[in-house]
Design a protein around this motif. Structure first.
Motif, PDB file in Angstrom:
ATOM      1  N   HIS A   5       0.822  -1.211   0.000  1.00  0.00           N
ATOM      2  CA  HIS A   5       0.000   0.000   0.000  1.00  0.00           C
ATOM      3  C   HIS A   5       0.859   1.266   0.000  1.00  0.00           C
ATOM      4  O   HIS A   5       0.585   2.212  -0.742  1.00  0.00           O
ATOM      5  CB  HIS A   5      -0.926   0.002   1.220  1.00  0.00           C
ATOM      6  N   ASP A  39      -6.328   0.987   6.938  1.00  0.00           N
ATOM      7  CA  ASP A  39      -5.859  -0.109   7.804  1.00  0.00           C
ATOM      8  C   ASP A  39      -5.627   0.318   9.250  1.00  0.00           C
ATOM      9  O   ASP A  39      -5.286  -0.522  10.094  1.00  0.00           O
ATOM     10  CB  ASP A  39      -4.596  -0.749   7.226  1.00  0.00           C
ATOM     11  N   HIS A  55     -11.908  -6.987   9.481  1.00  0.00           N
ATOM     12  CA  HIS A  55     -11.693  -5.535   9.460  1.00  0.00           C
ATOM     13  C   HIS A  55     -12.031  -4.920   8.104  1.00  0.00           C
ATOM     14  O   HIS A  55     -12.286  -3.727   8.009  1.00  0.00           O
ATOM     15  CB  HIS A  55     -10.283  -5.174   9.947  1.00  0.00           C
ATOM     16  N   HIS A  56     -12.096  -5.719   7.047  1.00  0.00           N
ATOM     17  CA  HIS A  56     -12.512  -5.176   5.752  1.00  0.00           C
ATOM     18  C   HIS A  56     -14.011  -4.868   5.719  1.00  0.00           C
ATOM     19  O   HIS A  56     -14.504  -4.301   4.755  1.00  0.00           O
ATOM     20  CB  HIS A  56     -12.145  -6.156   4.631  1.00  0.00           C
ATOM     21  N   HIS A  61     -13.323   0.740   5.238  1.00  0.00           N
ATOM     22  CA  HIS A  61     -12.981  -0.038   4.046  1.00  0.00           C
ATOM     23  C   HIS A  61     -14.125  -0.031   3.035  1.00  0.00           C
ATOM     24  O   HIS A  61     -14.272  -0.958   2.248  1.00  0.00           O
ATOM     25  CB  HIS A  61     -12.592  -1.471   4.424  1.00  0.00           C
ATOM     26  N   HIS A  99      -5.988   1.890  -2.319  1.00  0.00           N
ATOM     27  CA  HIS A  99      -5.884   0.909  -1.225  1.00  0.00           C
ATOM     28  C   HIS A  99      -7.018  -0.110  -1.333  1.00  0.00           C
ATOM     29  O   HIS A  99      -6.799  -1.320  -1.225  1.00  0.00           O
ATOM     30  CB  HIS A  99      -5.946   1.646   0.116  1.00  0.00           C
ATOM     31  N   ASP A 103      -6.910  -4.022  -1.965  1.00  0.00           N
ATOM     32  CA  ASP A 103      -7.526  -4.953  -1.016  1.00  0.00           C
ATOM     33  C   ASP A 103      -8.515  -5.883  -1.711  1.00  0.00           C
ATOM     34  O   ASP A 103      -8.729  -7.010  -1.268  1.00  0.00           O
ATOM     35  CB  ASP A 103      -8.252  -4.182   0.102  1.00  0.00           C
TER      36      ASP A 103
END
Ligand SMILES: [Zn+2]
Length: 171
Positions: A5, A39, A55-56, A61, A99, A103
């Motif tokens: 990233h 992140d 966490h996504h 996100h 990002h 991802d």
């Protein structure tokens, strides 16, 4: 993606910085920070949520959140007569979106949340090895990450060494 990233943010910021030499430092700072900004939710993931939600799946996100945030910041800057800083909003937004694109290669990203729950995940990394991160380190997408580091590192070193012959400051 794991480690690409930051260099990707550098590569994205570079043409903007070259076009706006007076703001180059601010552009690189914004681009690098925003390239990893989503992140930061890992802090919440580990310390508060106790890893209950991937966490996504957090709103940081989701692209639409950042589009709205960038539009709000751009509006405030225009209202304050600081249009010269709009380039920072553009670089920041593009870095965050990059990002999320990165991802989307090996993780679930909800590109249209909250309007639709469609998840974009281009490559499914199989759970073959333990610990879990070896599955990513030994996957071909990790070679892609190393490539991004190599290109960014090469250009970064070259830029650092090169005397600033072109920067007349006329911006
Ligand atoms: Zn991420």
């Amino acid at each position: 993606m794991f480690i690409a990233h930051l260099p990707a943010g550098y590569l994205l910021s570079r043409p903007f910085a070259r076009r706006n030499p007076l703001q180059a430092r601010a552009i690189f700072s914004t681009g690098l920070l925003c390239s990893v900004l989503p992140d930061f939710d890992l802090v919440y993931f580990y310390l508060i949520d106790q890893r209950r939600t991937p966490h996504h799946d957090y709103w940081v996100h989701t692209p639409i959140f950042w589009l709205v945030a960038a539009a709000a910041i751009a509006f405030l800057l225009i209202a304050a007569g600081r249009r010269n800083q709009l380039v920072l909003v553009a670089v920041g937004l593009l870095s965050v979106l990059l990002h999320l694109v990165m991802d989307s290669i090996a993780a679930d990203i909800r590109w249209f949340f909250p309007f639709a729950d469609l998840r974009v995940n281009l490559v499914h990394v199989q759970a073959v090895y333990k610990p879990w991160y070896l599955n990513f380190l030994l996957h071909w997408t990790f070679a892609l990450e190393l490539m991004i580091w190599l290109v960014a590192g090469y250009l970064g070193v070259r830029d650092f060494r090169k005397p600033r012959a072109t920067g007349t400051g006329a911006a």
